[in-house]
Design an enzyme around this catalytic site. Structure first.
Site, PDB file in Angstrom:
ATOM      1  NE  ARG A 116       1.423   1.488   0.027  1.00 42.24           N
ATOM      2  CZ  ARG A 116       0.408   0.634   0.054  1.00 42.24           C
ATOM      3  NH1 ARG A 116      -0.828   1.084   0.229  1.00 42.24           N
ATOM      4  NH2 ARG A 116       0.617  -0.652  -0.076  1.00 42.24           N
TER       5      ARG A 116
ATOM      6  NE  ARG B 235      -3.931  -4.540  -1.186  1.00 40.85           N
ATOM      7  CZ  ARG B 235      -2.626  -4.280  -1.276  1.00 40.85           C
ATOM      8  NH1 ARG B 235      -1.840  -5.075  -1.992  1.00 40.85           N
ATOM      9  NH2 ARG B 235      -2.117  -3.220  -0.663  1.00 40.85           N
TER      10      ARG B 235
ATOM     11  NE  ARG C 235       9.949  -2.074   2.433  1.00 39.21           N
ATOM     12  CZ  ARG C 235       8.805  -2.153   1.794  1.00 39.21           C
ATOM     13  NH1 ARG C 235       8.660  -1.510   0.649  1.00 39.21           N
ATOM     14  NH2 ARG C 235       7.811  -2.868   2.267  1.00 39.21           N
TER      15      ARG C 235
ATOM     16  NE  ARG D  76      -3.143  -3.791   3.374  1.00 42.85           N
ATOM     17  CZ  ARG D  76      -2.068  -4.422   2.901  1.00 42.85           C
ATOM     18  NH1 ARG D  76      -1.604  -5.496   3.489  1.00 42.85           N
ATOM     19  NH2 ARG D  76      -1.462  -3.973   1.808  1.00 42.85           N
TER      20      ARG D  76
ATOM     21  CE  LYS E 189       6.602  -6.223  -3.562  1.00 41.28           C
ATOM     22  NZ  LYS E 189       5.751  -5.125  -4.065  1.00 41.28           N
TER      23      LYS E 189
END
Length: 205
Positions: A165, A121, A87, A154, A13
């Site tokens: 998640r 990532r 959400r 992160r 996204k």
């Protein structure tokens, strides 16, 4: 034209939003950016949200909705992409009361691909460009192509965090798929490979 992006964490996204913004002139509104901005603002709403976050609680739908309404009222553009909001079905219903959503793009992706994408990532701390050690390596190892900054990971980009998640996504956000599908504005794309075909399809909206 207001587009809502739906998809699990790591579905692409953010990458898609960036291309829509940079190449097609969309205004990109993500809840992550909104929260970071409001927490620095010193406003009444910012202080209220900060107090909730500091206490370890989740920000309620009501406050999130208020924040989105405030951001949308400040945007004067005919092309907007929403990333990370809504959400829940309740948030979607609120959004319907203040704006007209034209298309909902669902990036459908398998869980094992998500885990690789997120655990691999890396992000530039300066320009926020995203790379991946499996799928999208920088030209120079661990350095941003644009400004040469050392890339960072992160703290929540690990497999255990990703699995949690994904569970939240399944329970909260998947009902949105049915919600928008019933309204015939949901378009589903395969997100397991390149984001390019999805971007090309959106160009024709």
């Amino acid at each position: 034209m207001i587009i809502v992006l739906l998809g699990a964490p790591g579905s692409g996204k953010g990458t898609l939003s960036s291309r829509l913004k940079n190449e097609l002139g969309y205004v990109h509104l993500s809840t992550g950016d909104m929260f970071r901005k409001i927490l620095k603002s010193g406003t009444e709403l910012g202080n209220k949200i900060n107090a909730i976050i500091q206490s370890g609680k989740l920000v309620s739908d009501d406050l999130t909705n208020e924040l989105v309404k405030q951001e949308l009222s400040n945007v004067h553009a005919d092309k907007i992409v929403l990333d990370g909001y809504p959400r829940t079905v309740e948030q979607a219903q609120f959004l319907d009361s203040i704006a007209k959503v034209d298309k909902v793009v669902l990036i459908d992706i398998e869980n094992d691909v998500v885990i690789k994408r997120i655990s691999g990532r890396r992000m530039c701390p300066k320009c926020n460009s995203i790379y991946n050690i499996y799928f999208n390596q920088p030209k120079v190892e661990n350095k941003c192509d644009l400004d040469g900054e050392t890339l960072i990971t992160r703290k929540d980009d690990n497999e255990e965090s990703v699995i949690k998640r994904l569970a939240v996504y399944d329970s909260q956000t998947k009902p949105l798929i049915d919600y928008y599908d019933r309204r015939h504005i949901l378009v589903k794309y395969d997100g397991n490979k390149s984001i390019d075909p999805i971007f090309e399809a959106i160009k024709k909206f």
